[in-house]
Design a protein around this motif. Structure first.
Motif, PDB file in Angstrom:
ATOM      1  N   VAL A   5       0.822  -1.212   0.000  1.00 37.87           N
ATOM      2  CA  VAL A   5       0.000   0.000   0.000  1.00 37.87           C
ATOM      3  C   VAL A   5       0.860   1.268   0.000  1.00 37.87           C
ATOM      4  O   VAL A   5       0.482   2.281  -0.591  1.00 37.87           O
ATOM      5  N   PHE A   6       2.031   1.218   0.610  1.00 39.84           N
ATOM      6  CA  PHE A   6       2.842   2.420   0.789  1.00 39.84           C
ATOM      7  C   PHE A   6       3.814   2.588  -0.377  1.00 39.84           C
ATOM      8  O   PHE A   6       4.607   1.691  -0.681  1.00 39.84           O
ATOM      9  N   ALA A   7       3.769   3.765  -1.023  1.00 35.30           N
ATOM     10  CA  ALA A   7       4.623   4.021  -2.183  1.00 35.30           C
ATOM     11  C   ALA A   7       6.096   4.049  -1.803  1.00 35.30           C
ATOM     12  O   ALA A   7       6.960   3.672  -2.588  1.00 35.30           O
ATOM     13  N   ASN A   8       6.385   4.517  -0.607  1.00 33.89           N
ATOM     14  CA  ASN A   8       7.744   4.538  -0.091  1.00 33.89           C
ATOM     15  C   ASN A   8       7.999   3.225   0.655  1.00 33.89           C
ATOM     16  O   ASN A   8       7.306   2.932   1.623  1.00 33.89           O
ATOM     17  N   PRO A   9       8.990   2.429   0.230  1.00 34.31           N
ATOM     18  CA  PRO A   9       9.222   1.151   0.916  1.00 34.31           C
ATOM     19  C   PRO A   9       9.830   1.299   2.306  1.00 34.31           C
ATOM     20  O   PRO A   9       9.816   0.356   3.092  1.00 34.31           O
TER      21      PRO A   9
END
Length: 531
Positions: A292-296
């Motif tokens: 869900v999170f664009a930043n890993p």
């Protein structure tokens, strides 16, 4: 009836937060044929019998019921059994609500997790367990049971300490816990900091045994409300967020961090979500595994920042708290705990870093006596206040939702002071008209619509701090308050929640009283010089 088949598997279910000396000795004796089942028949094991350690509540950690994470418990068992050359398998079993078929769930989980290479046939399996209710569940499935601690007494006639008893000793600072634990346990605990973790969890006065703030909160509706509000809150705090290490304390299910992660300006930042509630952190972790999170570079931590350092000193560029500080005040020691929280945030903030806080707030001139007139024709009027403590949550919600606004005030006057610990003095001077302070009037008006979590919300105080109190608290902690800070009135609440059912007048003059501020935004920076 005698059992002719040799035992191939010893099923040993439990939370297994540690392993005791007694347990290892008992399992050795059991495999050697020196132990009888609860019916008095000797258990004969095959030479290659395997102990299957079913680690229950394996997906829970950081609570008094489950202070040690499941993966550490699995590793501990593997370590102890390797040292002891005790043939074993370790299978994690996720937590479920109490259920009549729990024993069936455990046996099925073991068989599924091992690819059905382990089949727990009752004719070839004995269950090792000392909990009577659990014993009965396995016996109903046809399993023989050995009682472990129930089978033995020491020289004084006492039952050997169970692992949970030993965890309690550790949490209480009793050094004798190491005398009872298996010799491999203390070193393992020290290596992974588990002693300190257990002590901290047990010392936390805010969190319940299951890792929540309150047993009366419906976390589905609670999380949904946070998710719905995340975009609006992000637009409010977004201009003040500095890139770098960004921490969202009270992150719920990570809704705000989703938006932070998608912000191009912050794409190289490290994002941390911290929440005290296990349910919410588990859902945030689940969302992370779903991509869900664009930043890993996103991490989630279940912790209570009041009970210990969560982030290293001077390491955080931006701290964000949304609708959190009133909970700290409500579930802790009031405003002093908010002050302590502010000092902790200052400590982990880099010089020049920022703490952005958005929350409810009390009205200016909160002690002013007012008359609050409420509609009494928009719902039921029971005539008596109901004790709701023993009711199921859906029944509480239906009852409160059906009350007229004035009757809801009468219910609130019963529930709020006893649950929140706040002083709340109200007098119904005319039918539907109540004399009280402006602060208490706003406590009711900002809580009255939370029927789904009524008892939980009545535990919370929304008006402990007004704008001026916030200014003094933050500057007293060492922050510089930015010009962006200030109190504001939620006009949507006025239009949709307050005005349709209520009116305010001065209790002395009878003059109309304007609806006061309901929320506060503070942008507090740690000074660069002298920090």
């Amino acid at each position: 009836m005698p059992h002719d088949q040799l035992i191939r598997h010893v099923l040993f279910p439990g939370r297994h937060h540690l392993v005791t000396r007694f347990q290892v000795d008992y399992l050795r004796a059991l495999r050697a044929g020196l132990v009888s089942d609860l019916d008095g028949e000797r258990v004969r094991c095959s030479p290659d019998a395997v102990v299957v350690w079913a680690v229950t509540s394996a997906n829970h950690a950081g609570t008094r019921r489950n202070p040690v994470p499941g993966h550490r418990r699995e590793a501990l068992i593997e370590h102890v059994t390797a040292v002891e050359h005790l043939p074993s398998l370790v299978v994690p079993v996720p937590d479920v609500a109490p259920h009549a078929r729990f024993a069936h769930l455990v046996t099925t989980t073991v068989q599924t997790a091992t690819g059905h290479t382990v089949t727990l046939d009752p004719r070839e399996t004995v269950v090792a367990c000392s909990t009577p209710a659990v014993i009965a569940a396995y016996q109903e499935l046809g399993y023989r049971v050995v009682g472990v601690e129930l089978d033995a007494t020491d020289a004084l006639g006492d039952v050997p300490a169970r692992p949970w008893d030993v965890v309690g000793r550790l949490a209480a600072g009793d050094p004798t816990w190491t005398d009872v634990a298996h010799p491999a346990v203390p070193g393992f605990f020290r290596r992974y900091g588990l002693e300190a973790q257990i002590v901290q969890v047990f010392a936390d006065p805010v969190v319940s045994g299951d890792g929540d703030l309150t047993a009366t909160r419906d976390y589905r509706t609670y999380a949904a409300a946070f998710e719905d509000a995340s975009r609006r809150k992000w637009e409010q705090v977004r201009p003040y967020v500095l890139p770098g290490r960004i921490v969202d304390i009270g992150c719920a299910t990570g809704g705000l961090l989703e938006l932070v992660a998608a912000e191009p300006r912050l794409h190289e930042s490290d994002l941390f979500g911290v929440d005290v509630a296990r349910h919410l952190v588990a859902e945030a972790e689940h969302k992370k595994t779903q991509g869900v999170f664009a930043n890993p570079n996103v991490w989630f931590v279940q912790a209570n920042i009041l009970r210990g350092e969560v982030m290293p000193e001077r390491s955080v560029d931006t701290t964000v708290t949304i609708a959190l500080t009133h909970e700290i005040s409500s579930y802790g020691d009031g405003v002093p705990d908010v002050e302590r929280f502010a000092r902790r945030v200052l400590a982990h903030t880099r010089p020049g870093g920022v703490w952005i806080n958005s929350d409810v707030c009390g009205p200016a001139d909160g002690d002013r006596p007012v008359h609050l007139t409420l509609r009494d024709d928009d719902g039921t009027r029971p005539g008596v206040v109901t004790d709701l403590d023993a009711w199921a949550r859906p029944d509480v919600a239906a009852h409160v939702r059906g009350l007229s606004t004035a009757s809801r005030m009468r219910q609130f006057a019963h529930d709020f002071p006893r649950l929140s610990g706040a002083s709340f003095t109200v007098e119904e001077v005319l039918p539907g008209t109540f004399r009280l302070t402006l602060r208490d009037a706003m406590e009711f008006l900002t809580t009255k619509d939370y029927a789904d979590n009524w008892l939980s919300e009545c535990h919370e105080r929304f008006c402990d701090l007004d704008r001026d109190a916030w200014t003094g608290l933050l500057t007293g902690a060492g922050f510089e308050l930015g010009p962006e800070s200030g109190a504001w009135r939620n006009e949507w609440l006025v239009e949709h929640s307050f005005a349709p059912v209520a009116s305010l007048t001065d209790a002395t003059t009878g003059e109309h009283v304007e609806w006061p501020d309901t929320h506060v935004l503070t942008v507090a920076r740690r000074p660069v010089l002298g920090a």
